[in-house]
Design an enzyme around this catalytic site. Structure first.
Site, PDB file in Angstrom:
ATOM      1  N   CYS A   1       0.815  -1.227   0.000  1.00 47.92           N
ATOM      2  CA  CYS A   1       0.000   0.000   0.000  1.00 47.92           C
ATOM      3  C   CYS A   1       0.844   1.270   0.000  1.00 47.92           C
ATOM      4  O   CYS A   1       0.334   2.353  -0.273  1.00 47.92           O
ATOM      5  CB  CYS A   1      -0.954   0.017   1.183  1.00 47.92           C
ATOM      6  SG  CYS A   1      -1.993  -1.432   1.268  1.00 47.92           S
TER       7      CYS A   1
ATOM      8  N   ASN B   1     -10.272  -0.154   0.455  1.00 49.55           N
ATOM      9  CA  ASN B   1      -8.812  -0.043   0.416  1.00 49.55           C
ATOM     10  C   ASN B   1      -8.325  -0.583  -0.933  1.00 49.55           C
ATOM     11  O   ASN B   1      -8.387  -1.783  -1.176  1.00 49.55           O
ATOM     12  CB  ASN B   1      -8.228  -0.848   1.582  1.00 49.55           C
ATOM     13  CG  ASN B   1      -6.706  -0.822   1.612  1.00 49.55           C
ATOM     14  OD1 ASN B   1      -6.062  -0.360   0.684  1.00 49.55           O
ATOM     15  ND2 ASN B   1      -6.153  -1.338   2.695  1.00 49.55           N
TER      16      ASN B   1
ATOM     17  N   HIS C   1      -3.371   7.238   2.851  1.00 49.71           N
ATOM     18  CA  HIS C   1      -3.789   5.945   2.295  1.00 49.71           C
ATOM     19  C   HIS C   1      -5.155   5.605   2.882  1.00 49.71           C
ATOM     20  O   HIS C   1      -5.383   5.733   4.087  1.00 49.71           O
ATOM     21  CB  HIS C   1      -2.751   4.880   2.650  1.00 49.71           C
ATOM     22  CG  HIS C   1      -3.194   3.494   2.344  1.00 49.71           C
ATOM     23  ND1 HIS C   1      -3.791   3.155   1.155  1.00 49.71           N
ATOM     24  CD2 HIS C   1      -3.141   2.357   3.089  1.00 49.71           C
ATOM     25  CE1 HIS C   1      -4.091   1.860   1.176  1.00 49.71           C
ATOM     26  NE2 HIS C   1      -3.704   1.354   2.337  1.00 49.71           N
TER      27      HIS C   1
END
Ligand code: UT7
Length: 310
Positions: free
Chosen positions: A112, A265, A235
């Protein structure tokens, strides 16, 4: 010479999967997912849409937005943990499909935080004066890495792509500072074997601490303070983690990007997707100070402070 973002693009699959849809296939509830994560729905790519297809669509938009041709791209960096194949890289696939004849190409594996690693790498090449335009793509098809029988992870992830062109910008603008980091001792908390395996609580604790620290660190490195920040793009993993970063910077709610409710996500894609959303919504103006910050499997983290504009 200052490197900054001179073009942006994103792509999201059309298919929306709501929390109510997930309630039908696993032991979960809309209430649990919303309150623990902030996620309401996510986009899922169909079987025929590969990571490279989504990355290509986002890249084409970023190239057009930058007003350049594919032949002007010197390097392609694709941040992804869900490549079509172990090799060739998604970056090489894009190099061919875009017709970026001059470009070198490689994938970046930092989960990520991959987009942050990509953008910081791009900055070095541009500021060294060796490359003029670097295409950085964050793209994931996490639905193929998800165990749809595991409610601990299946409710969290989504598919999508975001892309930017990193190039020279005017004096005072561009990427002012960065921080990248890794802690391999935390690898056991988040990894992919066949499917994604995660110790949610451990990753949560790490993320809250690291995101806040990295935000403060990049501001310090840029000679800025919390008061200088106009916008935070964290994020998009979990609204509770994002909120912790926002509070650390003492920013009002409207100064933090939030797309997690719509897209879940999307790993390496979440920061560039959110950036494009905020630009399109007119929330980011030239000369705004923006902090972008990510964390992920590895464990990895990365952040930049950027003064927006070409
Ligand atoms: O990009 C990086 C990727 N990863 C992350 O960002 C994840 C970071 N971690 C998190 O976001 C959170 O830890 C989660 C959202 C994954 C979990 O939230 P939590 O508040 O840490 O919950 P928990 O893991 O402590 O679980 C609480 C309960 C458990 O039940 P028991 O053992 O207390 O009876 C779980 O079994 O919630 C249960 N649970 C669920 N219940 C309904 C776990 N997943 C679900 C679910 N639906 N989908």
């Amino acid at each position: 010479m200052n490197a900054g973002i001179v073009g942006i693009g994103r792509y999201l699959p059309e298919k929306v999967v709501t929390n109510a849809d997930l309630e039908k296939i696993m032991d979960t509830s809309d209430e649990w997912i919303r309150t623990r994560t902030g996620i309401e729905e996510r986009r899922i790519a169909d079987d025929n849409t590969k990571t490279s297809d989504m990355g290509l669509a986002a890249a084409q938009k970023a190239i057009e937005d930058a007003g350049i041709t594919p032949e002007e791209i010197d390097l392609i960096l694709v941040a992804t943990v869900t490549p079509d194949l172990p090799f060739p890289s998604v970056a090489c696939m894009l190099q061919e499909r875009l017709g970026a004849k001059k470009a070198a190409a490689m994938d970046v594996s930092a989960a990520c935080a991959g987009f942050m690693y990509g953008i910081v790498t791009a900055k070095q090449f541009v500021e060294a004066g060796v490359y003029k335009h670097v295409l950085v793509v964050g793209v994931e098809k996490l639905s193929k890495a998800t165990d749809w029988n595991d409610r601990n992870t299946a409710v969290l992830f989504g598919d999508g792509a975001g892309a930017v062109i990193v190039g020279e910008v005017s004096e005072n603008r561009g990427i002012l500072s960065f921080e990248l980091g890794a802690d391999g001792t935390g690898a056991k908390h988040l990894y992919q074997d066949e499917y994604i395996i995660m110790n949610g609580r451990e990753v949560f604790k790490f993320a809250v601490r690291q995101m806040g620290e990295s935000c403060i660190n990049v501001l310090e490195k840029a000679g800025l303070t919390k008061e200088d920040v106009d916008f935070l793009i964290p994020h998009q993993a979990n609204i509770r983690i994002m909120e912790a970063s926002r509070q650390r910077l003492e920013l009002p709610v409207e100064k933090m990007s939030k797309t997690v409710h719509k897209y879940g996500n999307t790993s390496a894609a979440s920061i560039p997707i959110s950036l494009v959303e905020e630009i399109e919504a007119g929330k980011i103006k030239d000369d705004d100070i923006i902090v972008m910050v990510g964390f992920g499997g590895g464990l990895t983290w990365g952040a930049i402070a950027i003064r927006w504009g070409k």
